[in-house]
Design an enzyme around this catalytic site. Structure first.
Site, PDB file in Angstrom:
ATOM      1  N   PHE A 191      11.670   1.924  -6.609  1.00 28.73           N
ATOM      2  CA  PHE A 191      11.427   3.338  -6.892  1.00 28.73           C
ATOM      3  C   PHE A 191      11.528   4.130  -5.597  1.00 28.73           C
ATOM      4  O   PHE A 191      10.810   3.845  -4.625  1.00 28.73           O
ATOM      5  CB  PHE A 191      10.053   3.515  -7.546  1.00 28.73           C
ATOM      6  CG  PHE A 191       9.956   2.875  -8.903  1.00 28.73           C
ATOM      7  CD1 PHE A 191      10.218   3.597 -10.059  1.00 28.73           C
ATOM      8  CD2 PHE A 191       9.644   1.522  -9.037  1.00 28.73           C
ATOM      9  CE1 PHE A 191      10.156   3.009 -11.314  1.00 28.73           C
ATOM     10  CE2 PHE A 191       9.580   0.912 -10.283  1.00 28.73           C
ATOM     11  CZ  PHE A 191       9.835   1.657 -11.427  1.00 28.73           C
ATOM     12  N   ILE A 213       7.500   0.305  -4.887  1.00 29.51           N
ATOM     13  CA  ILE A 213       7.499   1.725  -4.533  1.00 29.51           C
ATOM     14  C   ILE A 213       7.725   1.833  -3.031  1.00 29.51           C
ATOM     15  O   ILE A 213       7.022   1.206  -2.247  1.00 29.51           O
ATOM     16  CB  ILE A 213       6.139   2.361  -4.905  1.00 29.51           C
ATOM     17  CG1 ILE A 213       5.949   2.354  -6.424  1.00 29.51           C
ATOM     18  CG2 ILE A 213       6.021   3.763  -4.347  1.00 29.51           C
ATOM     19  CD1 ILE A 213       4.563   2.789  -6.853  1.00 29.51           C
ATOM     20  N   CYS A 214       8.717   2.644  -2.645  1.00 31.28           N
ATOM     21  CA  CYS A 214       9.017   2.799  -1.215  1.00 31.28           C
ATOM     22  C   CYS A 214       7.850   3.467  -0.497  1.00 31.28           C
ATOM     23  O   CYS A 214       7.399   4.552  -0.879  1.00 31.28           O
ATOM     24  CB  CYS A 214      10.268   3.648  -1.033  1.00 31.28           C
ATOM     25  SG  CYS A 214      10.498   4.167   0.679  1.00 31.28           S
ATOM     26  N   ILE A 215       7.413   2.847   0.599  1.00 32.21           N
ATOM     27  CA  ILE A 215       6.217   3.357   1.285  1.00 32.21           C
ATOM     28  C   ILE A 215       6.454   4.712   1.945  1.00 32.21           C
ATOM     29  O   ILE A 215       5.608   5.607   1.872  1.00 32.21           O
ATOM     30  CB  ILE A 215       5.666   2.329   2.301  1.00 32.21           C
ATOM     31  CG1 ILE A 215       4.333   2.833   2.889  1.00 32.21           C
ATOM     32  CG2 ILE A 215       6.660   2.035   3.416  1.00 32.21           C
ATOM     33  CD1 ILE A 215       3.524   1.779   3.580  1.00 32.21           C
ATOM     34  N   ALA A 259       6.586   7.245  -0.720  1.00 33.41           N
ATOM     35  CA  ALA A 259       5.275   7.316  -1.372  1.00 33.41           C
ATOM     36  C   ALA A 259       4.281   8.121  -0.546  1.00 33.41           C
ATOM     37  O   ALA A 259       3.521   8.932  -1.081  1.00 33.41           O
ATOM     38  CB  ALA A 259       4.737   5.908  -1.618  1.00 33.41           C
TER      39      ALA A 259
END
Lengths: 136, 130
Positions: free
Chosen positions: B39, B77-79, B82
């Site tokens: 994501f 989820i890409c940090i 995010a």
């Protein structure tokens, strides 16, 4: 699964500001450079504006990230394909783009331009030749 | 065949997260593998456990969490994306001195390297965006 080197193409189609796509695409390119894959970037549609010279974002309060493109050579990202028709449709010419150079290790570290202007037909062939296309 | 999937638009505003979900369901039903979904951009917002859509609408996050539970899919989820958008897991909330976290079951936060790795390790990478 194959651990062979794959051909990755980052397809940039949107203007540098107004949305975050261009900036976050560049973040993927920089992280991806550590994976020793065969990496190219492509710029078409409004994406060609990402490479224009003299960008100044002071009045819109966001970071001007265009200088980062000039550092890509240090990450061994040395092929930036720009579609000629997309430039022309926007009243741009190759002279409107910033100069981005890399040192060719196979040619006694000679400085060479990273930007390669290609036709729409050539761009289609470039895209077709990839293993992984990440579209932004 | 082994598919990697990227979701790059947020839930509800865009169809992308729904279409990706239907693609993954169909791919699994056809006997393919989908080891990971990544994501990125506003797509990270799919993974909040705090969304409360109307009861007669689909709940996009719950659909993904259930799919991950049933099929062992790694929802990443890409940090970097995010953190910009207020998506934090417990550890990151503590590290950043925030008073809450909001990551839903089945999702985890990790780096962009997971996206590149997915591209290398799968036969096809499919992006769902605008």
């Amino acid at each position: 699964m194959s651990d062979d080197v794959k051909k990755f193409l980052y397809l940039n189609r949107k203007a540098p500001y107004g949305t975050i796509y261009a900036l976050e695409a560049l973040e993927v390119v920089l992280i991806g450079a550590a994976f020793d894959q065969d990496v190219s970037l492509a710029f078409l549609d409004d994406g060609v504006f990402q490479l224009t010279r003299g960008q100044d974002t002071k009045e819109i309060g966001v970071k001007n990230f265009s200088p980062t493109f000039r550092a890509l050579g240090d990450y061994e990202v040395t092929r930036l394909y720009v579609e000629r028709e997309s430039l022309e449709e926007r009243g741009l010419s190759p002279d409107d783009l910033q100069e981005i150079m890399y040192e060719d290790e196979d040619d006694d570290w000679a400085e060479k331009p990273s930007i390669r202007i290609v036709s729409r037909a050539e761009m289609a062939d470039i895209i077709a030749a990839q293993d992984v296309v990440l579209s932004f | 065949m082994k598919f990697g999937v990227v979701v790059s638009e947020g839930p509800y505003t865009h169809q992308a997260a729904d279409t990706a979900y239907h693609f993954v369901v169909a791919a699994l039903a056809a006997g393919h593998e989908v080891p990971r979904v990544f994501f990125y951009h506003d797509g990270v917002n799919v993974g909040t456990r705090l969304s409360v859509p109307p009861q007669d609408e689909r709940n996009i996050q719950e659909q993904w969490s259930a799919l991950a539970r049933e099929h062992g899919i790694d929802l990443v989820i890409c940090i970097a994306a995010a953190q910009r958008r207020g998506m934090l897991d417990e550890k990151e909330a503590e590290r950043q001195g925030k008073d809450a976290d909001n990551i839903a079951e089945g999702f985890r936060i990790s780096g962009l390297g997971q996206l590149i790795e997915m591209g290398i390790q799968t036969d096809r990478l499919v992006m769902f965006g605008d």
